[in-house]
Enzyme design. Structure first.
Site, PDB file in Angstrom:
ATOM      1  N   ASP A   1       0.860  -1.177   0.000  1.00 20.37           N
ATOM      2  CA  ASP A   1       0.000   0.000   0.000  1.00 20.37           C
ATOM      3  C   ASP A   1       0.907   1.241   0.000  1.00 20.37           C
ATOM      4  OD1 ASP A   1      -2.158   1.681  -0.060  1.00 20.37           O
ATOM      5  OD2 ASP A   1      -3.228   0.717   1.556  1.00 20.37           O
TER       6      ASP A   1
HETATM    7  C1  BGC Z   1      -4.999   3.248  -0.023  1.00 16.60           C
HETATM    8  C2  BGC Z   1      -5.200   2.198  -1.087  1.00 16.60           C
HETATM    9  C3  BGC Z   1      -5.050   2.803  -2.456  1.00 16.60           C
HETATM   10  C4  BGC Z   1      -3.687   3.465  -2.550  1.00 16.60           C
HETATM   11  C5  BGC Z   1      -3.399   4.055  -3.910  1.00 16.60           C
HETATM   12  C6  BGC Z   1      -3.748   4.064  -0.242  1.00 16.60           C
HETATM   13  O1  BGC Z   1      -3.715   5.166   0.591  1.00 16.60           O
HETATM   14  O2  BGC Z   1      -4.945   2.626   1.242  1.00 16.60           O
HETATM   15  O3  BGC Z   1      -6.453   1.586  -0.928  1.00 16.60           O
HETATM   16  O4  BGC Z   1      -5.207   1.817  -3.445  1.00 16.60           O
HETATM   17  O5  BGC Z   1      -3.632   4.483  -1.583  1.00 16.60           O
HETATM   18  O6  BGC Z   1      -4.178   5.151  -4.163  1.00 16.60           O
END
Ligand code: BGC
Length: 764
Positions: free
Chosen positions: A291
């Site tokens: 993530d």
């Molecule tokens: C979130 C994810 C997301 C990623 C990319 C993160 O802050 O937890 O769910 O896919 O950002 O945008």
């Protein structure tokens, strides 16, 4: 003039030779994947291999390409494998061209984005989609999202999010399917099928899905985002892991590790999770991405410095680093110092290159860059109709004292801070929404044209506290005004109306990421306004906008009709009218229990029995039993609950036998009759309880469901086949077992009001 002609001729010849080169490239048959990737890796330097593991946000190339940006430098130097959040087919083509034409080996880039519930045609938030229990329609929503996103150049989405959660304080429940692993698994598979299709090479209207957030992110303590998770392995295996496993079995191409710790080790550095379970037990063969910034966050988790956490992540089974730049900063050094091996780097690189191969990028890096598709495949009437139909299926009718459906006549007052906003229609995680659709007010105006008068007033702010309102509208705000004045305006129009429709609730950004709330009752100024409106003694309908289950005990007591409309996407306005005015009967059923008050949380239907249970439905406190002094145990609205404009009668259950062998099966049937006067859909639900086990077993677990359509007066026999597979669970040793004994079989319209039968499972 002559010079200009010469210039044009040169330019044309360059373009033609480039096109010819690409055409030639596109036509060349590729070697089989293994051989192709091995050959390519044979040419790569260690830096280039590490480069493939690097994912960066588009940043300074967001709006057209900046030649000198750090991202473009990384592309040219072969130090970037994937890009996040670059929108627009022309932008994507330009950047892809830079990778293909200007980097040493010309390896194409993967372009990803959070396409969570639609691209420009926005479907309801995933929690709402789940409440439709309409698996084919949910699959279609992902198919449409993929078609639109790929028409705009994107081919990797960070979806489906399949985190089970029993805590509505956690804002990210909006992004998942709710509290149930069985339903969550069916939805996870459907989304993967919808995005990816089923070919080994994706077709150009399909995209690679990314299962997230692996794992257990929904178990954050106290519902506070990014918080610690700690749970038993038995609970993980039986309750939280099944949807991830289901998505892997459906062939998901990539997996995103979660921010939280699992067994005290952050998921991104947790080898047991990423390698033992994901790859060895479940046979996942795609790549794992972290993530956003999760590798660097491991430093805050107390796992060491950047070099240490990057090595930990790689060794655990992480392949791609999202936005920490920790792999590019440290892995080479770690390799030299013997802290990671070249095999570990090779393995991660191979997985990323294999994904590129399956995406067809080595065959044609521009296969998703068809400008013509942008004009024909996005936000089409057909897609919008599908979104409207599905949105209407997601609304959950919580209460209806003969108010709904409304007639298109007389004067209707539409009141509330969510009645006339475009900003709060799509729901959280809709970064690609274009805000061209009508608001609810505009939708109602159209629906009532020439038939009834619509009056409108905003009526109140979202909440009295302006800071809270601002914090909850980080990206998109709604106007604030003077509450007393707005209330007066609302009361004035309400007095003139025959019926009052209130569009109230939370803002869309009050759920989603980093949007935890500790109080889920309707906000102060909205509740006060509602109280005043109810005093007028007219029919009142509450449309509750929410990205999560909220606490509606007061409203259940006082408001005659409540329709939970979540955040229903771009077609919200029309879809709400379809139900409000009775063109469609509501059929949504809750996939998370709705609590009576905050202290009950977590309250969920598939809990264990205690040694001192209070009988279901007990209405008073019982000393020395497991209950509260000040609130009963049941939620306000149970899992699976949702009313209709019609009524359904369930007959007693018929079992084909009261015994089943380990290799046999039985059927359980009920007759469902539409006893009201509307044609409507009903979701018939099957639950099972294992009466005696080697570990304590839940009081009931969803094991099947069917959406049926019944005309007024019509009946249908609904039959479920129960195979021993549905009776299995993970035991104390985490073996997936079938234990002989008694099972209660239950069928009903929700998890509370069920017909029961009993079956004995024989040992062989
Ligand atoms: C979130 C994810 C997301 C990623 C990319 C993160 O802050 O937890 O769910 O896919 O950002 O945008």
């Amino acid at each position: 003039m002559k010079r200009l002609a010469l210039l044009i001729a040169v330019a044309l010849s360059v373009i033609m030779s480039f096109a010819a080169k690409n055409k030639k490239k596109a036509q060349q048959p590729l070697k089989p994947m293994n051989e192709f990737v091995s050959e390519l890796m044979g040419k790569m330097t260690v830096q280039e291999k590490i480069g493939q593991l690097n994912l960066l946000p588009s940043g300074d190339i967001q709006t057209g390409i900046s030649e000198n940006s750090s991202v473009s430098e990384a592309i040219r130097n072969g130090r970037l494998g994937a890009i996040l959040n670059l929108k627009g087919v022309e932008n994507i083509r330009k950047v892809q061209q830079m990778a293909v034409e200007e980097s040493r080996l010309g390896i194409p880039i993967i372009f990803g984005m959070d396409v969570i519930h639609g691209y420009e045609t926005i479907f309801p938030i995933p929690l709402a989609l789940a409440c439709s229990w309409d698996i084919p329609a949910i699959e279609q929503s992902a198919r449409i999202a993929a078609k639109e996103a790929t028409a705009d150049g994107l081919f990797w989405t960070y979806s489906p999010m399949v985190d089970i959660s029993i805590d509505p304080r956690w804002g990210r429940v909006a992004e998942g399917a709710g509290e149930d692993p069985f339903l969550g698994s069916r939805i996870a598979e459907a989304m993967v099928r919808g995005y990816q299709g089923d070919g080994s090479i994706y077709s150009t209207d399909k995209m690679m899905a990314c299962l997230k957030h692996y794992a257990l992110y929904g178990g954050s303590e106290a519902g506070r985002d990014y918080n610690t998770v700690d749970m038993s392995r038995i609970r993980m295996y039986n309750q939280y892991l099944p949807p991830y496993k289901a998505a892997v079995e459906a062939g998901v191409g990539s997996v995103m590790s979660s921010f939280n710790t699992v067994d005290y080790v952050p998921a991104t550095g947790n080898k047991w999770l990423l390698t033992d379970v994901l790859r060895r037990q479940w046979k996942f063969d795609g790549f794992v991405v972290t993530d956003y910034g999760a590798i660097n966050e491991m430093m805050n988790h107390g796992m060491g410095n950047q070099q240490q956490v990057a090595a930990l992540a790689l060794k655990a089974g992480t392949d791609m680093d999202m936005c920490s730049e920790a792999f590019t900063a440290t892995l080479e050094k770690s390799l030299q110092e013997g802290k990671v091996t070249i095999d570990e780097i090779n393995q991660a690189c191979r997985r990323v290159l294999e994904a590129k191969y399956k995406l067809g990028l080595f065959h044609d890096p521009y296969r998703y860059c068809d400008k013509k598709r942008r004009a024909s495949d996005i936000y089409t009437a057909e897609h919008r109709q599908a979104a409207r139909n599905l949105a209407a299926e997601t609304f959950v009718l919580l209460k209806n004292d003969h108010v709904l459906p409304l007639k298109k006549q007389g004067t209707i007052a539409l009141i509330g801070p969510l009645a006339d906003t475009k900003n709060n229609v799509p729901g959280s995680w809709a970064p690609t929404a274009t805000y061209q659709y009508p608001t609810l007010r505009e939708g109602m105006q159209k629906a009532l044209q020439g038939k009834a008068t619509l009056l409108y007033a905003q009526g109140s702010n979202i909440c009295r506290d302006s800071v809270l309102q601002a914090d909850g509208s980080f990206y998109r705000s709604i106007p604030r005004g003077d509450d007393a004045r707005m209330r007066q305006e609302a009361l004035d129009i309400a007095r003139k109306a025959d019926v009052i429709v209130c569009a109230m609730g939370e803002l869309q950004e009050m759920s989603g990421e980093c949007a935890s709330r500790s109080d889920l009752e309707l906000f102060d100024v909205q509740r006060e306004l509602l109280e005043e409106l109810l005093k007028l003694d007219k029919p009142v309908v509450l449309l509750n906008f929410a990205g999560r289950p909220t606490v509606l005990s007061w409203e259940q007591q006082h408001v005659p009709a409540i329709l939970n409309v979540w955040f229903a996407g771009s077609e919200t306005g029309d879809a709400i009218c379809d139900v409000l005015f009775g063109d469609k009967s509501p059929s949504g059923k809750l996939t998370m229990s709705m609590p009576k008050n905050m202290g009950q949380i977590p309250v969920y239907y598939n809990h264990l029995n205690t040694g001192r249970p209070v009988a279901e439905g007990t209405q008073k406190f019982v000393k020395f039993q497991s209950n509260y002094l000040d609130v009963r145990n049941e939620p306000l609205y149970p899992f699976g609950y949702g009313l209709s404009f019609t009524t359904f009668e369930y007959s007693d259950m018929t079992l084909s036998s009261n015994q089943v062998s380990a290799d046999g099966s039985i059927t359980a049937s009920v007759t469902v009759k539409n006893t009201g006067s509307y044609d409507a859909d009903e979701v018939v639900q099957l639950y099972i309880c294992d009466k005696v086990g080697s570990i304590s077993r839940p009081v009931k677990e969803l094991k099947g469901f069917k959406r049926i359509h019944l005309k007024a007066g019509e009946s249908q026999v609904v039959t479920f086949t129960i195979t021993p597979d549905l009776l299995k669970f993970y035991d104390y040793n985490l073996d997936y077992v079938l234990e002989p004994g008694d099972f209660d079989i239950m069928i009903g319209p929700n998890s509370r009001d069920v017909k029961r039968g009993r079956v004995y499972l024989r040992g062989n």
